[in-house]
Structures are given as structure tokens and as C-alpha cells.
Design a protein around this motif. Structure first.
Motif, mmCIF file in Angstrom:
data_model
loop_
_atom_site.group_PDB
_atom_site.id
_atom_site.type_symbol
_atom_site.label_atom_id
_atom_site.label_comp_id
_atom_site.label_asym_id
_atom_site.label_seq_id
_atom_site.Cartn_x
_atom_site.Cartn_y
_atom_site.Cartn_z
ATOM 1 N N UNK A 128 -1.466 37.620 -15.973
ATOM 2 C CA UNK A 128 -0.463 38.435 -16.672
ATOM 3 C C UNK A 128 0.430 37.566 -17.552
ATOM 4 N N UNK A 129 0.739 36.370 -17.061
ATOM 5 C CA UNK A 129 1.641 35.495 -17.802
ATOM 6 C C UNK A 129 0.994 34.796 -18.981
ATOM 7 N N UNK A 130 -0.322 34.868 -19.080
ATOM 8 C CA UNK A 130 -1.002 34.203 -20.195
ATOM 9 C C UNK A 130 -1.440 35.216 -21.257
ATOM 10 N N UNK A 131 -2.407 36.069 -20.941
ATOM 11 C CA UNK A 131 -2.864 37.035 -21.957
ATOM 12 C C UNK A 131 -2.860 38.479 -21.459
ATOM 13 N N UNK A 132 -2.420 38.691 -20.215
ATOM 14 C CA UNK A 132 -2.392 40.003 -19.563
ATOM 15 C C UNK A 132 -3.786 40.490 -19.207
ATOM 16 N N UNK A 133 -4.686 40.583 -20.190
ATOM 17 C CA UNK A 133 -6.020 41.078 -19.872
ATOM 18 C C UNK A 133 -7.018 40.554 -20.892
ATOM 19 N N UNK A 134 -8.283 40.524 -20.492
ATOM 20 C CA UNK A 134 -9.359 40.069 -21.363
ATOM 21 C C UNK A 134 -9.697 41.130 -22.399
ATOM 22 N N UNK A 135 -10.136 40.680 -23.571
ATOM 23 C CA UNK A 135 -10.534 41.588 -24.645
ATOM 24 C C UNK A 135 -11.576 42.588 -24.145
ATOM 25 N N UNK A 136 -11.293 43.868 -24.340
ATOM 26 C CA UNK A 136 -12.144 44.925 -23.784
ATOM 27 C C UNK A 136 -13.492 44.997 -24.500
ATOM 28 N N UNK A 137 -13.527 44.672 -25.788
ATOM 29 C CA UNK A 137 -14.804 44.708 -26.507
ATOM 30 C C UNK A 137 -15.762 43.654 -25.932
ATOM 31 N N UNK A 138 -15.221 42.478 -25.628
ATOM 32 C CA UNK A 138 -16.063 41.438 -25.013
ATOM 33 C C UNK A 138 -16.639 41.926 -23.687
ATOM 34 N N UNK A 139 -15.807 42.609 -22.899
ATOM 35 C CA UNK A 139 -16.284 43.118 -21.614
ATOM 36 C C UNK A 139 -17.326 44.224 -21.796
ATOM 37 N N UNK A 140 -17.164 45.027 -22.846
ATOM 38 C CA UNK A 140 -18.149 46.071 -23.138
ATOM 39 C C UNK A 140 -19.494 45.448 -23.488
ATOM 40 N N UNK A 141 -19.432 44.317 -24.209
ATOM 41 C CA UNK A 141 -20.657 43.600 -24.537
ATOM 42 C C UNK A 141 -21.333 43.067 -23.275
ATOM 43 N N UNK A 142 -20.535 42.543 -22.367
ATOM 44 C CA UNK A 142 -21.083 42.030 -21.107
ATOM 45 C C UNK A 142 -21.768 43.152 -20.345
ATOM 46 N N UNK A 143 -21.139 44.306 -20.301
ATOM 47 C CA UNK A 143 -21.724 45.438 -19.590
ATOM 48 C C UNK A 143 -23.106 45.783 -20.149
ATOM 49 N N UNK A 144 -23.197 45.844 -21.469
ATOM 50 C CA UNK A 144 -24.493 46.179 -22.081
ATOM 51 C C UNK A 144 -25.524 45.094 -21.845
ATOM 52 N N UNK A 145 -25.094 43.829 -21.908
ATOM 53 C CA UNK A 145 -26.010 42.726 -21.630
ATOM 54 C C UNK A 145 -26.625 42.851 -20.240
ATOM 55 N N UNK A 146 -25.756 43.136 -19.266
ATOM 56 C CA UNK A 146 -26.219 43.215 -17.887
ATOM 57 C C UNK A 146 -27.093 44.444 -17.658
ATOM 58 N N UNK A 147 -26.692 45.580 -18.227
ATOM 59 C CA UNK A 147 -27.457 46.816 -18.041
ATOM 60 C C UNK A 147 -28.865 46.682 -18.602
ATOM 61 N N UNK A 148 -28.994 45.997 -19.734
ATOM 62 C CA UNK A 148 -30.297 45.860 -20.387
ATOM 63 C C UNK A 148 -31.021 44.560 -20.007
ATOM 64 N N UNK A 149 -30.401 43.775 -19.091
ATOM 65 C CA UNK A 149 -30.968 42.484 -18.672
ATOM 66 C C UNK A 149 -31.139 41.523 -19.850
ATOM 67 N N UNK A 150 -30.363 41.746 -20.887
ATOM 68 C CA UNK A 150 -30.468 40.895 -22.069
ATOM 69 C C UNK A 150 -29.952 39.485 -21.799
ATOM 70 N N UNK A 151 -29.024 39.348 -20.849
ATOM 71 C CA UNK A 151 -28.492 38.014 -20.573
ATOM 72 C C UNK A 151 -29.587 37.083 -20.071
ATOM 73 N N UNK A 152 -30.508 37.609 -19.283
ATOM 74 C CA UNK A 152 -31.611 36.791 -18.794
ATOM 75 C C UNK A 152 -32.549 36.409 -19.936
ATOM 76 N N UNK A 153 -32.777 37.346 -20.833
ATOM 77 C CA UNK A 153 -33.647 37.077 -21.990
ATOM 78 C C UNK A 153 -33.020 36.022 -22.903
ATOM 79 N N UNK A 154 -31.718 36.173 -23.194
ATOM 80 C CA UNK A 154 -31.055 35.244 -24.107
ATOM 81 C C UNK A 154 -30.976 33.831 -23.522
ATOM 82 N N UNK A 155 -30.675 33.736 -22.250
ATOM 83 C CA UNK A 155 -30.592 32.417 -21.622
ATOM 84 C C UNK A 155 -31.971 31.751 -21.607
ATOM 85 N N UNK A 156 -33.004 32.536 -21.338
ATOM 86 C CA UNK A 156 -34.358 31.981 -21.366
ATOM 87 C C UNK A 156 -34.725 31.463 -22.747
ATOM 88 N N UNK A 157 -34.350 32.208 -23.789
ATOM 89 C CA UNK A 157 -34.602 31.782 -25.170
ATOM 90 C C UNK A 157 -33.860 30.491 -25.484
#
Length: 475
Positions: A346-375
Motif C-alpha cells: 500500500x505504501x509503494x504503489x497500492x496495487x499492481x496494474x490490472x491490465x498486466x494481471x489480465x494478461x497473466x490470466x489469459x496466459x495461464x488460461x491458454x497455457x501460453x506461458x508454457x509455450x512462450x517460455x519453451x520458445x
């Protein structure tokens, strides 16, 4: 020392001097006198008789008061500086370490135009990420309800949903935590700052590898923390060296990058990890585990968090393995520190950027994070093979799966001069000096990011220029 009645010969406070001598008399007489002086002064700091920022007598004054030679006091003060108990600056004398510490900012953080091929920092996204993020942003823009949600405040920790995302991200790389043990941060650097601010206070010290990630140096400077170097070998931090430093009362934590370490690319074997955890546990020290590069390692050893869940903070993020511009990180922590972590968030930025978190959600739902890391891993090993053609045995210590090369230089070359010469020729690299803690130079080398060249061809051109420079006799 206190300023009451003073020793007439030296100007040193007589009462403080008497206490110092009494403390020394209780110590092991077999220890060298300079060690007893340093230990006695450390005890006065620990007890509060000497406070942070308080100036100490000059070497000459203290030598006269204790009836020892000047060399003995110099050795005692050098030992105290190594332990992080005192700080010395030209023109300001020696003082107990406090908020004003003498860290130097990393040299490449100074404002300057980037070189034509900048391999000093991680710059590019994983292939395929740009198309993925474009598609996702268009989808978000087409749904007004989603846009409205992105405008709202969220919990400092991240919503319950986002904390479950953190758990899922960590589990993808073999790290197990519960939603109550995780928080979402604005990247790993923010996580480091949040953790250190949560558990340490100005004047505390952290044990770090002698070559350490420069972001920790920056965070320590902001928070008024001391950094004490620990010797390393081909397996990382040396337990015996660590054990010799844990008795310092100011030492509260250990910072480590156990997998594909920045900058050396070393991965700690399991027995080394366990030995360090055992030392931390016996001495009630916290461990800050910066494990950003863990997803790149094919052989995923147990995390320090899994070995020491009651005293370890595990940090992960997307910045190095997916995209540097995605400022989303995760920290797993012992539950008893939850309130402190929330306060620092709270004393630094209060909360993380919500768009970044939305991107993470989609990455995980589509398993894209595993594909990108493998690449990315495939790209890194390919570029490592190209580098071997240019440097051969000089890369013996560099791991093919690491995001960067660690290139050892011969003793005739200065790493800072090499980095400056390459910058003038349009190639950005980082000298080992940027990562150094203390005055002893443990290694002479440069770090080169593999993922920052725009193509394999550009990578090969940059390496050819570096190799050509290093083949020429040192000036």
C-alpha cells in the motif's frame, strides 16, 4: 562514542572507553587484539551504546587510548566495515552504519543514449507475445464491462482471484504456495523492495554474493541497508564463508538467486541449497530468494522456499521470461509477515496494474506461458551455441539456458574499460564492477544478454565485434 568526560590524551570519552576495555577483557584472549576490538565495538552497537550515524574516534585517537599501534586499529576498523557495522567516507570520518550508507549506484544507470545493439539489459518480448497481447487488448476493448472493471481499486495483495493466479503461475514452475501466502507486485524489483521494507529496518545488513544483481544494491540504498559480500565458487555462495558472517548482530537476511544466477548464470546444486538453508535456520536469518529465471531451467531443483517455508520469501515475475514491459511479479511469504507485506504494498504503489494481471490470466488460461517460455529457452540455447563459436572455453561457466552470457576476461583486461570501448562501438554490455560488493574484485568479466538482440544475425554480428576486440592485445 558518548561525549561526557574525555580521555585527556586522545579526546575519547572515558566512560565509553572503560566499557570498551571491560568488554574486551571478557573476550577470548587467544583471539588477535584487533578482532577483540572489533567484537567489543560490535557489542556496543548491538546494545545501543553506539547508535546509527554516530561518529567514531579517529584511528589515531583510539590507538592511543587502547595503547595499541595504529595498524591494529586499522585492521579492526577494516573488519567492522567488512561486517557492515561501520561506514567510512573520505572527509567525513568513520561512523556507525545507519541510513546514510556509501553505496554507489550502478554505473550503467547513469543517463546516456543506448548503443545501437544494447545487450546490457533484457529488452525484447518472447516471439509471439506481441500478437498475443494485441489480440487480448482488442478483446478487452470490445467488452465495456471489462473496461469498467479495469478502472476499479483492488486489494494491495491482489484480489482473491489474482492471488489464485499467482499460485497457479508458481505451480507451473514447481513452487507450491497457498493464496494466503502470496501477493502480487509490480514486477520482481518491486517485490524485492517490498520484502526488504517489510522485514528490515535502516542499519540492518544483508548477506549477498560478492557479485550480486544490481537491483538489490539500488533497493538497499533506498532503504538504508548494508550489503555484506559472501565468497562464491562454481556452485554459488560458499556455506563456510556464509557461516563466518552470520554472527554479526546487524545481519538479518540472505539474498540469493539460486537458479541461473544474475550475473554468473550459476545454478546451486541441492546440497548447497540445503547447507545454506540450514545455516539460515540455525541463526534465525531470513532468505530472500530471487528466482526469476527458474522457468528457463530444464532441471528444476527444489526452491529455497520449499526447503525453508517459515523463513523464506520467494520472488518470481514475467519480466525476464515473457516480456520486460509486463510489470507483474509474485512473492510467496511466511503467513506471519502478511500484514507487513500488505503495508509495504500500500505504501509503494497500492496495487499492481490490472491490465498486466489480465494478461497473466489469459496466459495461464491458454497455457501460453508454457509455450512462450519453451520458445525462449530454445532461442537461448541456439544463441549460446553461436557464442561458443566465438568464445569457446571463456564461456565454460555460462549455462546454455541462461538469459545471458557471463564472459570471463583475462587478467590483462579491465572489464570496465572493455565495456566502455564496446559502448563507443555501438555494443552495450555490463562490466563485473556493476555487480561487485566490497573492494575485492572477485571476477573480471562482462554480462551479455542473449535475448536482447533483434535477430540471430544481429546477435552474431555483436559477438563478432566483441571477439575481435578481445583478440587484440590489451592497451
Amino acid at each position: 562514542m558518548a561525549l561526557n568526560s574525555r580521555d585527556r590524551r586522545s579526546g575519547v570519552d572515558a566512560r565509553a572507553l572503560a566499557t570498551l576495555k571491560a568488554t574486551m577483557a571478557e573476550l577470548d584472549r587467544d583471539s588477535p587484539i584487533y578482532v577483540r576490538i572489533a567484537t567489543a565495538l560490535t557489542a556496543q552497537v548491538a546494545s545501543g551504546q553506539l547508535s546509527p550515524g554516530q561518529p567514531l574516534p579517529s584511528h589515531r585517537e583510539l590507538a592511543r587510548s587502547l595503547d595499541v599501534n595504529l595498524t591494529t586499529i586499522t585492521k579492526a576498523f577494516n573488519l567492522l566495515k567488512k561486517r557492515g557495522v561501520i561506514s567510512a567516507e573520505a572527509g567525513r570520518g568513520t561512523a556507525v552504519r545507519g541510513r546514510d550508507l556509501n553505496h554507489a549506484a550502478p554505473s550503467y544507470d547513469q543517463p546516456r543514449l543506448p548503443p545501437a545493439i544494447d545487450l546490457s539489459v533484457h529488452k525484447l518480448n518472447v516471439p509471439g507475445y506481441q500478437e498475443f497481447i494485441g489480440s487480448l487488448l482488442r478483446k478487452i476493448a470490445s467488452h465495456p464491462d471489462d473496461l469498467a472493471r479495469l478502472q476499479e481499486y483492488h486489494s494491495a495483495f491482489g484480489s482473491n482471484h489474482n492471488r489464485r493466479l499467482a499460485v497457479e503461475w508458481l505451480l507451473s514452475w514447481g513452487v507450491s504456495a497457498t493464496p494466503n501466502q502470496v501477493a502480487v507486485t509490480a514486477g520482481a524489483q518491486h517485490a524485492i523492495l517490498v520484502v526488504l521494507a517489510s522485514v528490515l529496518t535502516a542499519g540492518d545488513s544483508i548477506l549477498v554474493p560478492r557479485l550480486v544483481y544490481q537491483g538489490v544494491k539500488a533497493a538497499a540504498q533506498v532503504l538504508g541497508l548494508g550489503l555484506i559480500p559472501v565468497d562464491t565458487d562454481e556452485h554459488g555462495m560458499i556455506p563456510d564463508s556464509l557461516a563466518r558472517l552470520v554472527g554479526n548482530p546487524r545481519v538479518k537476511a540472505i539474498f540469493l538467486v539460486p537458479t541461473l544466477a544474475n550475473p554468473t548464470t550459476v545454478t546451486m546444486p541441492l546440497d548447497r541449497r540445503q547447507a545454506i538453508v540450514d545455516i539460515a535456520r540455525r541463526n534465525s536469518l531470513l532468505i530472500v530468494e530471487d528466482d526469476l529465471f527458474r522457468p528457463l531451467a530444464s532441471n528444476r531443483l527444489p526452491s529455497l522456499w520449499s526447503l525453508y517455508p517459515e523463513g523464506c520469501f520467494h520472488i518470481s515475475s514475467l519480466s525476464k521470461v515473457i516480456a520486460p514491459g509486463n510489470r507483474c511479479g509474485f512473492v510467496a511469504f511466511p503467513e506471519r509477515y502478511g500484514a507487513a507485506i500488505a503495508s509495504a504494498l500500500r505504501g509503494s504503489i497500492w496495487m499492481t496494474d490490472v491490465i498486466s494481471l489480465t494478461l497473466v490470466q489469459s496466459l495461464l488460461e491458454q497455457k501460453k506461458h508454457l509455450e512462450f517460455v519453451g520458445t525462449l529457452r530454445q532461442q537461448l540455447t541456439t544463441r549460446h551455441s553461436l557464442a561458443l563459436n566465438h568464445f569457446g572455453g571463456a564461456l565454460a561457466k555460462s549455462d546454455p539456458e541462461s538469459l545471458f552470457l557471463w564472459l570471463d576476461l583475462d587478467a590483462t583486461r579491465d572489464s570496465t574499460a572493455v565495456a566502455e570501448t564496446l559502448y563507443e562501438r555501438g555494443i552495450g554490455v555490463v562490466s563485473s564492477d556493476v555487480f561487485m560488493i566490497g573492494k575485492t574484485k572477485p571476477s573480471n568479466g562482462i554480462r551479455i544478454y542473449k535475448g536482447s538482440a533483434r535477430s540471430d544475425t544481429e546477435w552474431d554480428i555483436a559477438l563478432s565485434l566483441i571477439a575481435t576486440l578481445l583478440r587484440k592485445p590489451a592497451p
